[in-house]
Design a protein around this motif. Structure first.
Motif, mmCIF file in Angstrom:
data_model
loop_
_atom_site.group_PDB
_atom_site.id
_atom_site.type_symbol
_atom_site.label_atom_id
_atom_site.label_comp_id
_atom_site.label_asym_id
_atom_site.label_seq_id
_atom_site.Cartn_x
_atom_site.Cartn_y
_atom_site.Cartn_z
ATOM 1 N N GLY A 277 -18.600 15.597 -8.061
ATOM 2 C CA GLY A 277 -17.360 14.826 -8.097
ATOM 3 C C GLY A 277 -16.326 15.259 -7.086
ATOM 4 N N GLU A 407 -12.014 21.888 -4.793
ATOM 5 C CA GLU A 407 -11.524 20.746 -5.560
ATOM 6 C C GLU A 407 -10.103 20.395 -5.101
ATOM 7 O OE1 GLU A 407 -11.377 19.364 -10.265
ATOM 8 O OE2 GLU A 407 -11.489 21.476 -9.741
ATOM 9 N N SER A 444 -7.949 12.636 -17.372
ATOM 10 C CA SER A 444 -9.241 13.175 -16.923
ATOM 11 C C SER A 444 -9.244 14.701 -16.984
ATOM 12 C CB SER A 444 -9.547 12.706 -15.497
ATOM 13 O OG SER A 444 -8.640 13.278 -14.570
ATOM 14 N N GLN A 445 -8.097 15.309 -16.696
ATOM 15 C CA GLN A 445 -7.997 16.763 -16.805
ATOM 16 C C GLN A 445 -8.192 17.226 -18.250
ATOM 17 O OE1 GLN A 445 -8.365 18.045 -13.716
ATOM 18 N NE2 GLN A 445 -6.560 19.361 -13.839
ATOM 19 N N VAL A 448 -12.308 15.016 -19.455
ATOM 20 C CA VAL A 448 -13.543 15.008 -18.660
ATOM 21 C C VAL A 448 -13.752 16.393 -18.056
ATOM 22 C CG1 VAL A 448 -14.788 13.914 -16.752
ATOM 23 C CG2 VAL A 448 -13.179 12.568 -18.118
ATOM 24 N N HIS A 449 -14.829 17.042 -18.435
ATOM 25 C CA HIS A 449 -15.038 18.428 -18.022
ATOM 26 C C HIS A 449 -16.302 18.629 -17.199
ATOM 27 C CE1 HIS A 449 -11.743 19.442 -20.686
ATOM 28 N NE2 HIS A 449 -12.367 18.855 -21.696
ATOM 29 N N LEU A 451 -17.177 16.950 -14.513
ATOM 30 C CA LEU A 451 -16.973 16.591 -13.117
ATOM 31 C C LEU A 451 -15.741 17.313 -12.565
ATOM 32 C CD1 LEU A 451 -17.495 12.706 -13.193
ATOM 33 C CD2 LEU A 451 -19.109 14.419 -12.375
ATOM 34 N N GLN A 453 -12.421 17.048 -9.775
ATOM 35 C CA GLN A 453 -11.573 16.030 -9.169
ATOM 36 C C GLN A 453 -12.045 15.818 -7.714
ATOM 37 O OE1 GLN A 453 -9.741 14.195 -10.793
ATOM 38 N NE2 GLN A 453 -8.719 15.302 -12.438
ATOM 39 N N ARG A 456 -13.462 13.146 -11.544
ATOM 40 C CA ARG A 456 -12.960 13.051 -12.912
ATOM 41 C C ARG A 456 -12.076 11.831 -13.092
ATOM 42 N NH1 ARG A 456 -10.598 18.811 -15.135
ATOM 43 N NH2 ARG A 456 -12.567 19.975 -15.221
#
Length: 457
Positions: A277, A407, A444-445, A448-449, A451, A453, A456
């Motif tokens: 990601g 990231e 997303s932070q 969603v873990h 992927l 940024q 995410r």
């Protein structure tokens, strides 16, 4: 501090108001009329009718008006005086009244692109600015000065309508309350200005003719039927459709490393390592676009090279047996080597070094190629997969030139989302607000873990 003035009757202001008369339908009608008269006159001359000269002469004034509009009115340069009308966007200048109040400025800017952009992206609404701004003419110089400050902050050549929107909001007596109402913070308005200018830059860039080598670019190189069958030509996609990619500051250093590696005489391979990601494939697309651009300052042996991404699924389907598969992969790589203009990309490269179902193990074929440096290859994988390859196949790992991708932070992620919205909105006929992008990042932070940024968000 010297007070900024606005000259409604300046030559630039008058020209801007003249340009407002030439809408797209009028300009198109003018062009069609000119072309029709010219063709008609030539046809009459061809059949021996001298009146054709009269018909052709009528195209002169029409053509002069068309050229005057295109070359002068539509491209008014900025001036160097202290008068605000010399540096303001001509489209806004065309609709501003004489001696405007901040409310008049707000009403005018709401009718053109910058005001409409903020209305759609930030929820300011059609009458928001005119109702928000002061109706006292004495406050107008403060708006102009705020616009100058924003222009100088970003280094823009002129003051766009988006800059004026930001200046009007900043000059409100209770700006914090206004921003709270919009669920925004002070920096978000400036981010909106930067977003608007970025879109205008993209439009200008993609409207320019692309110099990517011409129709004879690839004729001096080999024929590649296998690569067309088992690969995706990223460079061809960029040349034909002008795909929009994100030009990220975090990618600039990595792209420079890629160009330096492929321009040297060492091992001609690059391994992009980063979490899923993070944008490894996006970087490959950005690299492919850069080496296609004739203006890019790179070595001649790298310019106009084609980046082709191999598809492991189609390779496995075409050669299910192990011996058959190795033979097919070898044929594909030999074809790429003989073509002389191919850069092979193995996306999710671990799929090419495993013996599990749905994977391909070509390490025995690839190691000599990587060490020899005869074929340029890009591989992408995450850190965990690289460590596994390092343990199982140290000779393979030691042959790779690694580039680590970090990231991106929140600001960089939001910029990536803004670029991705262009095609998403076009495909689904929707419009996303700036606040939605912030929420996408924030949620997303939290949830969603698996992927990194920007994947995410």
């Amino acid at each position: 501090m010297e007070q900024l003035s606005f000259n409604y009757n300046s030559a630039r202001a008058q020209a801007a108001r003249q340009s407002n008369i030439f809408s797209k339908p009028i300009t198109l009608t003018l062009l069609i009329a000119t072309t029709s008269l010219m063709v008609g006159g030539l046809v009459l001359l061809f059949i021996g009718q001298s009146i054709g000269w009269l018909i052709i002469s009528l195209t002169g004034p029409l053509m002069a008006i068309y050229i005057y509009n295109n070359l002068h009115l539509q491209q008014l340069p900025t001036g160097k005086t202290k008068s605000i009308d010399e540096i303001i966007d001509p489209k806004l200048l065309a609709v501003l009244p004489a001696d405007p109040t901040p409310a008049d400025i707000g009403l005018a800017v709401s009718s053109i692109s910058g005001g409409k952009f903020f209305a759609a992206r930030f929820g300011t609404g059609a009458t928001f600015l005119s109702e928000l701004a002061s109706k006292d003419k004495a406050n107008t110089p403060q708006v102009w000065q705020a616009a100058i400050n924003i222009q100088q902050h970003f280094g823009f050549r002129n003051i766009s309508s988006a800059v004026i929107v930001a200046a009007l909001i900043q000059n409100h007596d209770d700006m914090k309350q206004v921003l709270n109402h919009l669920h925004l913070e002070g920096g978000d308005i400036l981010n909106g200005v930067e977003w608007y200018e970025h879109i205008q830059g993209l439009i200008a860039f993609h409207n320019k003719p692309k110099r990517t080598g011409g129709i004879a670019r690839d004729l001096a190189f080999g024929y590649t039927p296998l690569l067309k069958r088992f690969g995706i030509n990223i460079s061809e996609q960029i040349s034909s459709s002008g795909l929009i990619g994100s030009d990220l500051e975090t990618h600039h250093e990595a792209k420079d490393q890629m160009i330096q590696t492929f321009s040297s005489k060492g091992r001609q391979n690059i391994t992009l390592i980063g979490p899923t990601g993070v944008g490894k494939t996006e970087l490959v697309h950005a690299f492919a676009e850069q080496i296609l651009d004739v203006k890019t300052n790179i070595s001649k042996n790298l310019k106009f090279r084609q980046v082709v991404m191999l598809d492991p699924a189609s390779l496995i389907a075409a050669a299910p047996g192990r011996g058959q598969l190795e033979g097919l992969v070898n044929e594909v790589l030999v074809e790429a080597y003989k073509a002389k203009n191919i850069i092979i990309c193995l996306d999710d490269a671990h799929l090419f070094f495993e013996e599990a179902v749905g994977s391909v193990d070509i390490s025995n074929i690839l190691i000599p190629i990587l060490e020899g440096g005869g074929l340029r290859i890009i591989l992408t994988m995450d850190e965990q997969r690289y460590q596994q390859i390092l343990q199982r196949k140290p000779s393979l790992a030691n042959s790779l030139n690694r580039i680590i991708l970090a990231e991106p932070n929140q600001q960089e992620t939001i910029k990536i989302l803004q670029d991705k919205l262009i095609m998403t909105e076009f495909s689904h006929k929707v419009t996303y607000m700036y606040q939605a992008l912030q929420d996408a990042y924030r949620l997303s932070q939290r949830y969603v873990h698996e992927l990194a940024q920007p994947g995410r968000a």
